[in-house]
Design an enzyme around this catalytic site. Structure first.
Site: not given
Length: 451
Positions: A210, A121, A156, A266, A259, A263, A214
């Site tokens: 990418k 990345t 992934l 990534c 939550g 963490g 994220n």
């Protein structure tokens, strides 16, 4: 096809093993001789469901080899994948030293056409920097060798990486070189049989894709945590809200679980790196900054609830912690919310009895044998004598415990749930004080709150 993978970390090992699984001849190169020795013994250095079998099977078949010999790796593969780490630098930008070192090594040894694939990345513009490093290396040798640089970012999920690779939702190929694109299309054809998952674009768009993916997922998590904090204050139940908004197909149910914060390797570094890229081009990424700030604040949420329940009197208390990895089905504790919680408890004078199905060895590697930490061999053992249970990772093992038996082990029936696993009304009927994220507090009698 003959493939070389530089880096045997999470991405490199999964990538190499899965390419070998469909019949390719793969060599994985790493500078860490100890890791290579372990892999050659069949010892997998990370936990990932299904990965060990794929690695062992293909190593025994001779399709997957591990070495520290960089020159041999360069000579082996027409396709040279760079899958080394890109840790955050002090300013939040991605540290590309390892990527550029590999690029220079390829240039030092290449003698024929290579496709150099950025699998790590990396920020927008990295392909240009890789080309510069290769050109410098070739110039230093006084040779001219044809090559191409391609961006092929990984998507992934830890805990499902092998399935993600073998059955990808999409394969992004960023290149303006027709020959390189054709080779990548051939390489990915075994994973592309049911329908076309390949998406071709220019290199810079591929690099940004990418980070964008994220950052979008991290934004959904922080947004739900923001809503949960509002729900706390207005008396709403965030779980009801989640179901209500998730029913809208434009929103959906993915990544809208509140939550204790995200963490892993990534999301934290990729949000920071994208924000750094924006600053470098004189754009202030207000939303990305807020996503990171909300997440950092959320990692204090559970500890603050604990401190409030016990009226600030935490010194000398003991807490059972279920879940240490940043998510289920991995042993990865990078940026894990459980780490922030335990360190806060220790600072307040409390001790921890912890259990995780896979991350115990990693916990020992991080904290060693330290006062205030007991690593237990079962969830039940962690409860013995603890003043409360704290849940930090939503492993399936924790979803349906024997609450009656738990009461016998705990000093008081108190649960702080950082992943909203349980029904508050049911636990209230059992006499538990139950604190979840963005849900009405169930605290009958506030058990265990006084010294």
């Amino acid at each position: 096809m003959r493939i070389t993978i530089f880096g045997t970390g999470y991405v490199g090992l999964v990538t190499g093993a899965c390419f070998a699984e469909v019949g390719n001849d793969v060599v994985c190169v790493d500078v860490d001789g100890g890791k290579i020795d372990r892999l050659n013994r069949g010892d997998i250095p990370i936990y990932e469901p299904g990965l060990e079998g794929v690695v062992v099977r293909n190593r025994e078949a001779g399709r997957l080899r591990f070495t520290t010999d960089t020159a041999a790796g360069v000579h082996h593969g027409q396709l040279q994948f760079i899958a080394v780490g890109t840790p955050p630098d002090e300013d939040g930008s991605a540290d590309l030293r390892h990527v550029l070192t590999v690029a220079g090594s390829i240039a030092e040894h290449m003698t024929d056409y290579k496709v150099i694939v950025d699998k790590s990345t990396v920020p927008v513009g990295t392909a240009d920097r890789v080309r510069e490093a290769v050109d410098r290396g070739l110039a230093a040798r006084g040779v001219t060798v044809d090559y191409a640089v391609v961006s092929n970012p990984e998507f992934l999920k830890e805990g499902a990486a092998v399935d993600d690779f073998m059955k990808p939702e999409r394969v992004i190929i960023g290149s303006d070189d027709a020959r390189a694109r054709d080779l990548l299309h051939s390489l990915y054809s075994p994973f592309n049989r049911n329908h076309d998952r390949l998406i071709s674009m220019d290199v810079r768009s591929a690099e940004l894709t990418k980070y964008a993916a994220n950052a979008m997922l991290a934004t959904k998590i922080s947004f739900m945590n923001e809503l949960a904090n509002i729900a706390d204050r207005v008396g709403a139940d965030i779980e009801r809200v989640r179901i209500g908004i998730g029913s809208d197909p434009r929103i959906g149910y993915h990544f809208i679980y509140p939550g204790a914060g995200y963490g892993g390797s990534c999301f934290p570094k990729d949000v920071q790196a994208l924000a750094r890229t924006a600053h470098d081009v004189d754009y202030v990424p207000q939303l990305l900054q807020a996503v990171e700030e909300v997440n950092d604040r959320q990692k204090h949420y559970v500890f603050n609830r604990i401190r409030e329940h016990f009226a600030g009197h935490l010194s000398g208390r003991c807490f059972a912690v279920w879940g240490l990895s940043f998510k289920p089905n991995t042993d990865d504790m990078r940026e894990a919310p459980a780490r922030r919680l335990m360190e806060s408890l220790w600072e307040a004078g409390a001790s921890v009895r912890a259990f995780d199905p896979k991350a115990m060895a990693e916990t020992r590697a991080i904290y060693g044998e330290r006062e205030g930490l007991v690593l237990c061999d079962s969830p039940e053992a962690a409860l013995e004598g603890a003043d409360a249970l704290v849940i930090m990772t939503e492993w399936n093992l924790f979803r349906s415990p024997d609450f009656e038996a738990m009461r016998e082990r705990l000093a008081a029936p108190v649960i702080f749930d950082g992943r909203n696993l349980y029904d508050p009304d049911y636990l209230a009927d059992l006499g538990y004080a139950y604190y979840a994220i963005g849900r009405p507090v169930q605290a009958p009698g506030n058990p265990g709150a006084t010294e």
